[in-house]
Design a protein around this motif. Structure first.
Motif, PDB file in Angstrom:
ATOM      1  N   SER A 180       0.827  -1.201   0.000  1.00 29.31           N
ATOM      2  CA  SER A 180       0.000   0.000   0.000  1.00 29.31           C
ATOM      3  C   SER A 180       0.865   1.256   0.000  1.00 29.31           C
ATOM      4  O   SER A 180       1.962   1.286   0.571  1.00 29.31           O
ATOM      5  N   GLN A 181       0.354   2.299  -0.646  1.00 24.57           N
ATOM      6  CA  GLN A 181       1.084   3.559  -0.681  1.00 24.57           C
ATOM      7  C   GLN A 181       1.274   4.123   0.731  1.00 24.57           C
ATOM      8  O   GLN A 181       2.311   4.715   1.027  1.00 24.57           O
ATOM      9  N   ARG A 182       0.279   3.925   1.579  1.00 21.12           N
ATOM     10  CA  ARG A 182       0.384   4.421   2.960  1.00 21.12           C
ATOM     11  C   ARG A 182       1.538   3.740   3.691  1.00 21.12           C
ATOM     12  O   ARG A 182       2.310   4.392   4.408  1.00 21.12           O
ATOM     13  N   HIS A 183       1.652   2.417   3.496  1.00 26.26           N
ATOM     14  CA  HIS A 183       2.728   1.695   4.160  1.00 26.26           C
ATOM     15  C   HIS A 183       4.085   2.121   3.612  1.00 26.26           C
ATOM     16  O   HIS A 183       5.061   2.270   4.374  1.00 26.26           O
ATOM     17  N   SER A 192       4.813   5.055   2.487  1.00 24.13           N
ATOM     18  CA  SER A 192       5.081   6.357   3.084  1.00 24.13           C
ATOM     19  C   SER A 192       5.617   6.211   4.501  1.00 24.13           C
ATOM     20  O   SER A 192       6.576   6.901   4.895  1.00 24.13           O
TER      21      SER A 192
END
Length: 287
Positions: A48-51, A53
């Motif tokens: 995931s992009q959040r992870h 980041s």
């Protein structure tokens, strides 16, 4: 001892590679180096992009498998994947064997076969820093001829001779290169690519800095003028004792390696660019 002879007998840079102090900086470096956004890397890696980041900010710590997955997605060289693992506190995943290791015997046999097949034209094997580890007799003969070494002189095969340092030094092979400016620029680009791959504090960075300050060298970012070339390759125009040779080279790497040493080997083969050069090598090294 002349500088040319010292270049043959001298050791490498000896610099130790520190790479990155933490995984977050390594991941940011490689994502930026590849020109990939966090969104693109998320799509390519399934993370995931959040992870991603959180990983780049240091708020999250990666697992070993995640580091390897991101290394594959970013096409990170094996040595640097190991460096990323070390930065995160994990043991390296890829071995780095010596060429004398019995497990690399088949690789050595394959390289020796290719070197023999290239005769009567030169061929040599170097590591990622262009340290000389193997060569055929025509390559040894050409080096001795250009450097004025006696026929019985021994050229080391232990990586202690750096081909780029030997070629680019003003009193090494460079003095016999008619087009040395273009050759130097191309050579610097090769080692610059390794330095950018390794990151700060690496042996490649130290070697690039050393070569860049040699007298008469172009800047590391200088690009050769491709528009002026009539040939589809960079020729090596060599002159000594009223003999002029025109060569070009190809670089071969070994596919699908799972060993750092094997991944970093390059086989450079020299080919004649005109009939006169081909005849000279056949007469001298054709046996």
């Amino acid at each position: 001892m002349s500088t040319a002879t010292a270049n043959i007998e001298g050791a490498g840079t000896g610099a130790e590679s520190t790479y990155f102090s933490d995984f977050a900086s390594a991941l940011r470096y490689w994502r930026t180096r590849r020109g990939v956004s966090q969104l693109r890397l998320s799509t390519d890696s399934g993370v995931s992009q959040r992870h991603l980041s959180f990983l780049e900010s240091g708020r999250s710590q990666p697992s070993r498998d995640l580091i390897l997955k991101l290394g594959i997605a970013l096409d990170v060289p094996l040595r640097q994947r190991n460096a990323m693992l070390l930065a995160a506190g994990f043991a390296p995943a890829y071995q780095e064997r010596s060429l004398s290791d019995p497990e690399l015997a088949s690789v050595m046999q394959a390289l020796e076969f290719m070197l023999r097949q290239q005769a009567p034209f030169p061929a040599l094997v170097v590591d990622r820093l262009w340290n000389l580890v193997m060569f055929n007799e025509p390559a040894a003969g050409m080096m001795k001829w250009l450097l004025g070494m006696p026929e019985e002189a021994v050229i080391p095969r232990d990586g202690s001779v750096n081909v780029l340092r030997l070629m680019l030094s003003p009193d090494g092979l460079r003095r016999h290169l008619l087009n040395w400016e273009a050759v130097c620029a191309d050579s610097l680009l090769w080692i610059q690519r390794e330095a950018m791959a390794d990151g700060p504090g690496s042996e490649a960075t130290a070697l690039l800095a050393e070569l860049s300050i040699l007298p008469g060298m172009p800047s590391a970012g200088h690009l050769p003028n491709l528009e002026r070339r009539a040939l589809p390759f960079l020729p090596l125009q060599i002159a000594r004792d009223d003999i002029c040779l025109n060569l070009f080279t190809t670089i071969t790497t070994l596919g699908t390696p799972h060993d750092v040493t094997v991944h970093e080997l390059r086989l450079e083969s020299f080919f004649p660019a005109d009939p006169e050069t081909a005849a000279w090598f056949r007469e001298r090294f054709g046996g």
